[in-house]
Design an enzyme around this catalytic site. Structure first.
Site, PDB file in Angstrom:
ATOM      1  N   ASP A  56     -13.780   6.375  -0.298  1.00  0.00           N
ATOM      2  CA  ASP A  56     -12.819   6.276   0.794  1.00  0.00           C
ATOM      3  C   ASP A  56     -12.036   7.569   0.984  1.00  0.00           C
ATOM      4  OD1 ASP A  56     -11.533   4.739   2.859  1.00  0.00           O
ATOM      5  OD2 ASP A  56      -9.768   4.693   1.584  1.00  0.00           O
ATOM      6  N   ASP A  57     -11.745   8.284  -0.101  1.00  0.00           N
ATOM      7  CA  ASP A  57     -11.001   9.532   0.007  1.00  0.00           C
ATOM      8  C   ASP A  57     -11.793  10.578   0.774  1.00  0.00           C
ATOM      9  OD1 ASP A  57      -8.825   8.605  -1.762  1.00  0.00           O
ATOM     10  OD2 ASP A  57     -10.369   8.685  -3.295  1.00  0.00           O
ATOM     11  N   ASN A 100      -0.325  11.454   1.113  1.00  0.00           N
ATOM     12  CA  ASN A 100       0.584  10.386   0.754  1.00  0.00           C
ATOM     13  C   ASN A 100       0.678  10.316  -0.772  1.00  0.00           C
ATOM     14  OD1 ASN A 100      -1.775   8.789  -0.005  1.00  0.00           O
ATOM     15  ND2 ASN A 100      -2.018   8.319   2.170  1.00  0.00           N
ATOM     16  N   ARG A 153      -6.802  10.846  -9.963  1.00  0.00           N
ATOM     17  CA  ARG A 153      -6.164  11.522  -8.823  1.00  0.00           C
ATOM     18  C   ARG A 153      -5.560  10.466  -7.906  1.00  0.00           C
ATOM     19  NH1 ARG A 153      -6.179  13.042  -3.442  1.00  0.00           N
ATOM     20  NH2 ARG A 153      -7.174  11.004  -3.295  1.00  0.00           N
ATOM     21  N   LYS A 183      -5.858  -1.714  -2.366  1.00  0.00           N
ATOM     22  CA  LYS A 183      -6.927  -1.549  -1.373  1.00  0.00           C
ATOM     23  C   LYS A 183      -7.586  -2.891  -1.060  1.00  0.00           C
ATOM     24  CE  LYS A 183      -7.452   3.008  -0.627  1.00  0.00           C
ATOM     25  NZ  LYS A 183      -7.700   3.711   0.625  1.00  0.00           N
ATOM     26  N   GLU A 232     -12.612   5.231  -5.511  1.00  0.00           N
ATOM     27  CA  GLU A 232     -11.243   5.468  -5.054  1.00  0.00           C
ATOM     28  C   GLU A 232     -10.474   6.369  -6.022  1.00  0.00           C
ATOM     29  OE1 GLU A 232      -8.408   5.325  -2.292  1.00  0.00           O
ATOM     30  OE2 GLU A 232     -10.271   4.180  -2.121  1.00  0.00           O
ATOM     31  N   ASP A 233      -9.904   7.446  -5.484  1.00  0.00           N
ATOM     32  CA  ASP A 233      -8.981   8.318  -6.222  1.00  0.00           C
ATOM     33  C   ASP A 233      -9.592   8.916  -7.491  1.00  0.00           C
ATOM     34  OD1 ASP A 233      -7.224   7.959  -4.216  1.00  0.00           O
ATOM     35  OD2 ASP A 233      -5.713   6.881  -5.355  1.00  0.00           O
ATOM     36  N   TYR A 276       0.858  -1.182   0.000  1.00  0.00           N
ATOM     37  CA  TYR A 276       0.000   0.000   0.000  1.00  0.00           C
ATOM     38  C   TYR A 276       0.896   1.234   0.000  1.00  0.00           C
ATOM     39  CZ  TYR A 276      -4.201   2.668   1.386  1.00  0.00           C
ATOM     40  OH  TYR A 276      -5.249   3.550   1.452  1.00  0.00           O
TER      41      TYR A 276
END
Length: 572
Positions: A272-273, A422, A160, A178, A249-250, A107
């Site tokens: 999740d973001d 991160n 992203r 993930k 996600e992203d 991860y």
């Protein structure tokens, strides 16, 4: 008939019609050298394997020795990806037994390098690449029997990726990573997880000009064509798996919150973001007040990065403040959102709907002393608003400069500072600098792993305030009770469950969060809280509270080999 994979957490045995190379090539079924003599006879494996029969523990030891002998983390990442695609039971046994060591490889931060090098590392298919030119094929692609057991999907469009931006098809590394944590930390059986890349092109010239790029070589599609593609995907998912958990996600901030709001009441889904980051930040803050002694209702929060993640964090902390008794109108005044144009203030251009609740009134800053009259920078906010909490989700390395941190320390006995961006290269500050600039008084949480600090002559681990403390448990709880929806209240329950597990609750000198090695136990606790909240909201039809813990624990899979028997009279 060949069954797809054993999905019970502890089946006594498993039947399959596969044999020989076909059996060894299936990562969900492959045991490598651990196939017994009886199984080698039954499945025509003699000669295809060396004669020595090993155990799972021996295989883990062998792989760990090889892994530790590699020179770079990217090489280790590639090695683990190959193992994941070869023998999933061994991969997850290795991961679970060495979680603290391998989490930064599987991860963040190494997964960021893996995404950037995805086209060069690509070897075997994993998950689904759904490209816009094949929009009309999505339903038939999802219909394959191999996906019959799917219960959890992580999907990205690669725009992203962490703090790295548009990685195109390389973004697939994030859903893969993930879901590895959904299994490694949450216990979902790997056969029930599915990573998905929605390939709508890329605007990254490095990808478009790379002759080895594996994605759709086209500029990123937007607008109505993009929305139609997403709609087709969601409709196909809902039809194929009515009870599936879908994690976004992203996605870029112009899509992340918008898509969440569009689909959150149509299926069991979350981002999740936005929500996972909010829950882990809120849970860690609730733990931190045990260290600082400042009640939640007296906190003032500055957030660097006013995108979907930053505003998601602010929204959940604000709700926690109102739960603690602070009127919402008062809670709203305690947030200072700083973006590329400075502090968000009423009357600014380009304000999005999700930023609107966090605009400061102009009158509130009339008497502030500013370095530059045309912009309220982060340092201005810290000097004038005197926040007790500073959170970074900006992706801007060094955004928490020495003057900013020293100003935080000047106004707070124990300033709470969370540089959450991160990978590591994008963190707003390093713990070592925060420790030095705050004279050892900062309460620190980071998004990625960092080396331990030296405190009072002893090593002190830096708390990794990372979503891995939240999303595996949220997913486990939602899947176990087949929750119809994922609500903000369920994420609040997750945050409070995380705070309840804080070692600092009993000793302010200890860490805010449990160790990474305890992530399985944390995930079960989070899952229980999430499932109970879902039941409270009427989202778990036909399930009683007495059943919930048993349902959750029955979903927790531990990597182990089971005996295989061959289905007779079936085509291989």
């Amino acid at each position: 008939m060949h069954k797809v994979a054993p999905v019970e957490t502890s089946p006594a045995s498993f039947e399959t019609s596969l044999s020989g190379y076909e059996l060894l090539a299936d990562p969900l079924l492959n045991k490598g050298t651990a196939f017994t003599e009886t199984e080698r006879n039954a499945f025509d494996l003699h000669g295809l394997l060396p004669p020595s029969i090993g155990t799972l523990d021996e295989q883990v030891s062998r792989r760990l020795q090889v892994l530790r002998g590699l020179a770079t983390d990217l090489e280790r990442y590639a090695f683990l990806r190959d193992l994941h695609d070869t023998n999933e039971t061994l991969f997850f046994a290795l991961l679970g037994q060495n979680l603290e060591e391998l989490l930064p490889i599987v991860y963040t931060p190494t997964v960021g390098d893996g995404c950037q090098q995805f086209s060069r590392l690509y070897r075997k298919p994993r998950g689904l690449f759904l490209s816009l030119p094949h929009k009309d094929r999505i339903e038939s692609i999802l219909a394959h029997p191999r996906f019959d057991n799917v219960e959890a999907i992580v999907v990205t469009d690669g725009e992203r990726i962490l703090g790295l931006g548009d990685q195109g098809a390389g973004g697939m590394g994030i859903p893969i990573g993930k879901l590895a944590l959904y299994t490694g930390c949450g216990g979902l059986h790997p056969a029930t997880t599915l990573p998905v890349m929605l390939d709508v092109g890329t605007d990254n010239p490095d990808c478009l000009n790379d002759p080895l790029y594996v994605g759709w070589r086209h500029e990123r599609v937007r607008g109505e064509q993009y929305d139609d593609f997403i709609e087709t995907f969601v409709n196909a998912v809902a039809k194929r798996w009515p009870h599936v958990l879908l994690q976004w996600e992203d996605f870029a901030r112009n899509n992340a919150t918008r898509l969440l709001e569009r689909y959150r009441d149509r299926l069991c889904t979350f981002n999740d973001d936005v929500q996972g980051t909010a829950a882990v930040a809120t849970g860690t803050l609730l733990a931190a007040i045990n260290v600082t002694g400042v009640p939640l209702t007296e906190q003032r929060v500055a957030v660097m990065g006013a995108g979907s993640a930053g505003c998601g964090i602010a929204s959940l902390i604000r709700k926690a403040m109102t739960d603690a008794g602070l009127p919402d109108s008062e809670a709203a005044k305690r947030f200072f959102m700083v973006d590329r144009d400075g502090l968000l203030v009423e009357g600014m251009d380009g304000i999005t709907a999700f930023q609107q609740p966090f605009l400061q009134q102009k009158s509130a800053i009339d008497n502030w002393t500013l370095d530059h009259p045309d912009k309220v920078a982060l340092l201005d906010v810290v000097r004038n608003a005197k926040p007790t909490v500073l959170i970074g989700v900006s992706g801007q390395a060094g955004a928490f400069s020495e003057p900013v941190v020293r100003a935080m320390a000047q106004h707070n006995k124990r300033p709470i500072i969370f540089p959450l961006s991160n990978p590591t290269s994008r963190a707003e500050a390093t713990p070592q600098d925060l420790e030095a600039w705050s004279e050892g008084r900062a309460v620190i949480g980071t998004g990625s792993p960092f080396p331990a600090l030296e405190r009072n002559g002893a090593r002190f681990k830096v708390d990794q305030t990372n979503n891995s403390y939240i999303f595996p448990g949220v997913g486990l709880g939602a899947v176990a009770v087949k929750a119809a929806r994922v609500t903000d209240q369920m994420f609040m329950a997750a945050a409070k469950a995380l705070a309840a597990a804080s070692p600092a609750r009993n000793d302010p000198a200890r860490n805010l969060l449990p160790p990474v090695t305890a992530l399985r136990e944390v995930s079960v606790a989070v899952a229980l809280a999430v499932a109970m909240q879902a039941h409270k909201e009427g989202l778990t039809q036909g399930i009683s509270t007495d059943q919930i813990e048993g349902l959750i624990r029955s979903k927790v899979w531990t990597p182990h080999y089971v005996p295989y028997t061959r289905i007779k009279g079936s085509a291989v």
